[in-house]
Design an enzyme around this catalytic site. Structure first.
Site, short mmCIF file in Angstrom:
data_model
loop_
_atom_site.label_atom_id
_atom_site.label_comp_id
_atom_site.label_asym_id
_atom_site.label_seq_id
_atom_site.Cartn_x
_atom_site.Cartn_y
_atom_site.Cartn_z
CG HIS A 500 23.18 41.50 -37.51
ND1 HIS A 500 23.43 40.51 -38.42
CD2 HIS A 500 24.38 41.78 -36.94
CE1 HIS A 500 24.72 40.21 -38.41
NE2 HIS A 500 25.31 40.98 -37.52
CD GLU A 501 25.37 44.58 -34.48
OE1 GLU A 501 25.99 43.96 -33.59
OE2 GLU A 501 25.80 44.67 -35.64
CG HIS A 504 26.43 39.82 -32.75
ND1 HIS A 504 27.03 38.64 -33.12
CD2 HIS A 504 26.44 40.61 -33.85
CE1 HIS A 504 27.41 38.71 -34.38
NE2 HIS A 504 27.06 39.89 -34.85
#
Length: 708
Positions: A500-501, A504
């Site tokens: 998920h990160e 980003h």
């Protein structure tokens, strides 16, 4: 979408350039090669380069405490100089070059310098550095706040906006944002109203702090005999304090409450703990919340909005309270049939275990956990053995390379704040263009920020005399360091969080907005989580799970197919019921912020059975007294997590699910979704990529399909 197999064709067509890390392989062989390739790159970098700086880096590393404070003073002085110069322009002489350009360039120049001052607070082991960083941040924040209230600068920007000089769409959007920011501080209002706005803002901050402080100060506990805690492991009981009478003390902190609600076999105990937890700060915080909501509405009305939700949502993709309420109600009603089936299953299980006792909300976690243990052959502890951190990283790089055309090279000699930190250059796979850098700070240590997150260090923008800055990002996580030469093993939840990160990071590096204001992660807050949530899906598909897994003693042995299937089924286990519970709180948040004179206690009582399929609110509880998300951080925006999940699902299912490494679709995602950043309307971005407007129906259909 191109047909299945296009990613293989792309791989076969790719050619390894001299000195690059292009991997024209797939599967386990690709991962082994990639791991070796990264190691070779690091060794070559160590041999061939004595330079520790990174070309294009304006973010500064390893400043001393005094240097941080001096840099903060220089940042403020330069900002004041530019704002003073803009303010001095006669209103009949305003141009893009003497008003807008200086402000845009100031943002681009100062962002990495500001981050140079602020980041040590998150990563430094030195208490002195962290204190200096926090002090610098406070000074810079105060200055930025004062700049947003400068009436002299506002008049000049307003004069330029009224002039109607031709600008491109991104520049026009930037000017509109400047105007909006000034006017959200009341600069278009009378002095009296402006002073009232500042007074209300301070009052809102004070009341919000009081609500949170009351929760933090709450030291309530409930006492139980050991037999009343049946089902809880002995290791947990050892962590509990004992009262003088020998009873166990269960505090109302989540690390005590959650195990009791999930594992305790005694229904009366679960009920008592849930009642106490749901009534923390009871009447005191109800009164505080009522005052807070009233102050927010008053604040919003002064700025010309009908209510606080209208004010908050004017900056968001959702745009209006009516749209949010419709969204939440549609999600809830569409999932009611599925949620009813899930609830019936839980009620039947309770009847078998506890007889005719009525099922309550306090039973949800316990019986969901029980069904999951019975239905899924998942030992999440043992699953760690398939996720050695370096292999997971190699797999993530592989996915990013194949999908988004990104090539990663580790820079072994790059300057950083700790020896654990790894630094990577990121290149376009096709052209070899340097896209940016990212720092990977994975391991826990004293003084380090305690959450997993991505921090923008330097935004890419073309506002610096037409030259593009190189974007830089920092990924912070909290993994345990290798022990005895054994590679760190990740829990499955940590794998999902890491991917998920990393989403980003990719989002930040692939953003091609011209203005720093719209670059990196500075996008619509309803949109910012969507790309990262799209990437989470690769953790639940067998093909991609095998790319990021391998038994730690023999990484050629990936995770088994049956475990992959169980993880996906587990993901959707009771998902309708869980989501309806979240919708309940989101509706409460939206209603109190979009209507006045709402009885917040009665509102929860009324909403609970309607949303939760007839289950009443637990007697004696006041959920509104212990709901911090609607007080700080997500006020009138609690819906945003569900919003991101819904539209991320629409993207993944519609475009990626049938071919997980489709390079053509991945590049479309990079250019159409990631590249525009905050410079383009997010609904327009998603519609352009999907070929239609985004819809909740794909999400609903998938929930129902995967839960059967």
């Amino acid at each position: 979408m191109e047909s299945e197999g296009n990613s293989e064709k792309t791989l076969r067509r790719s050619k390894t350039k001299k000195g690059s890390n292009t991997i024209p392989l797939a599967g386990g062989a690709a991962l082994l090669t990639l791991a070796v390739s990264l190691a070779i790159t690091a060794i070559n970098s160590r041999r061939n380069s004595k330079r520790k700086d990174l070309p294009g880096r304006n973010f500064r590393v390893n400043l001393s405490a005094s240097e941080i404070l001096k840099l903060a003073d220089r940042i403020i002085a330069k900002s004041k100089e530019v704002h003073d110069a803009v303010a001095s322009i006669p209103l009949d002489k305003v141009t893009y070059k003497n008003v807008i350009s200086p402000l845009a360039e100031l943002e681009a120049q100062q962002f990495p310098l500001v981050q140079s001052c602020v980041v040590p607070k998150l990563v430094s082991t030195s208490d002195k550095l962290r204190k200096a960083s926090a002090e610098a941040e406070k000074k810079i924040d105060a200055h930025i706040s004062s700049c947003s209230k400068r009436e002299d600068v506002y008049r000049v920007v307003k004069a330029f906006a009224a002039k109607g000089e031709w600008m491109g769409p991104e520049a026009r959007h930037y000017v509109n944002c400047l105007m909006r920011d000034f006017e959200r501080n009341g600069l278009n209002l009378t002095t009296t109203k402006r002073e009232e706005i500042q007074r209300l803002r301070a009052q809102i901050d004070e009341i919000s702090f009081q609500y949170i402080q009351n929760l933090n100060d709450d030291s309530s506990s409930v006492l139980f005999h050991e037999n009343e805690l049946a089902g809880l492991p002995a290791e947990f009981l050892k962590t509990l304090e004992k009262a003088e009478n020998g009873m166990f003390k269960v505090t109302l902190k989540s690390y005590h409450v959650l195990p009791v609600l999930e594992l305790c076999k005694i229904g009366k105990t679960r009920r008592l703990v849930a009642m106490a937890y749901g009534n923390r700060c009871g009447k005191v915080n109800i009164s505080v919340l009522e005052d807070l909501v009233q102050a927010r509405h008053k604040f919003a009305r002064l700025l010309g909005y009908s209510n606080y939700a209208e004010y908050a949502l004017s900056l968001r993709m959702a745009m209006a309270p009516s749209k949010v309420l419709e969204f939440l109600e549609d999600i809830s009603s569409s999932l009611s049939d599925l949620a009813n089936k899930e609830l019936t299953m839980l009620k039947e299980l309770k009847k078998q275990e506890e007889g005719e006792l009525p099922f309550g909300v306090e039973d949800l976690l316990y019986y969901v956990k029980k069904v999951e243990q019975q239905e899924f052959d998942l030992d999440l502890g043992a699953l760690k053995q398939y996720f050695p951190v370096n292999l997971v990283l190699s797999g993530i790089f592989k996915i990013s390379q194949d999908l988004f055309g990104l090539r990663f090279e580790e820079i072994a000699d790059a300057e950083a704040w700790h020896s654990d930190v790894r630094v990577f250059s990121v290149f376009d796979l096709s052209s070899g263009e340097l896209l940016g850098y990212f720092y990977l700070d994975m391991y826990t240590r004293e003084g380090k920020y305690g959450q997993t997150c991505v921090v923008a260090l330097q935004n890419g923008s073309a506002a610096l005399n037409g030259a593009r800055q190189v974007p830089m990002a920092l990924l912070i996580s909290q993994l345990q360091k290798d022990i005895g030469g054994i590679s760190s093993l990740l829990r499955f939840s940590e794998v999902v969080s890491l991917l998920h990160e990393f989403g980003h990071v990719v989002q930040h590096l692939c953003n091609r907005a011209s203005f720093a204001r719209f670059s990196g992660l500075r996008v619509d807050p309803d949109f910012v989580e969507i790309p990262a949530k799209v990437l989470e899906n690769w953790c639940y598909e067998s093909f991609s799970l095998k790319l990021i897994s391998g038994f730690h003693q023999d990484i050629t042995k990936p995770i088994k197919d049956e475990i992959c299937k169980s993880l996906k089924r587990w993901r959707y286990s009771f998902s309708a019921l869980k989501l309806k519970q979240e919708v309940l709180y989101c509706l409460f948040d939206q209603i109190i912020h979009s209507a006045e004179n709402v009885d917040i206690v009665e509102l929860f009582k009324d909403l609970h059975p309607k949303v939760m399929l007839g289950l009443p609110m637990l007697e004696g509880t006041n959920p509104a007294s212990c709901f911090p998300r609607c007080v700080i951080g997500y006020e009138a925006a609690c819906y945003s997590r569900i919003w991101s999940e819904v539209f991320a699902a629409d993207i993944f299912i519609s475009k990626f699910r049938d071919n997980l490494l489709d390079h053509h679709v991945g590049m479309q995602f990079r250019t159409k979704v990631l590249a525009p950043g905050g410079a383009k309307d997010p609904v327009e971005i998603l519609s352009d990529f999907l070929g239609r407007e985004p819809s909740i129906q794909t999400f609903i259909d998938n929930k129902i399909e995967c839960s059967l």
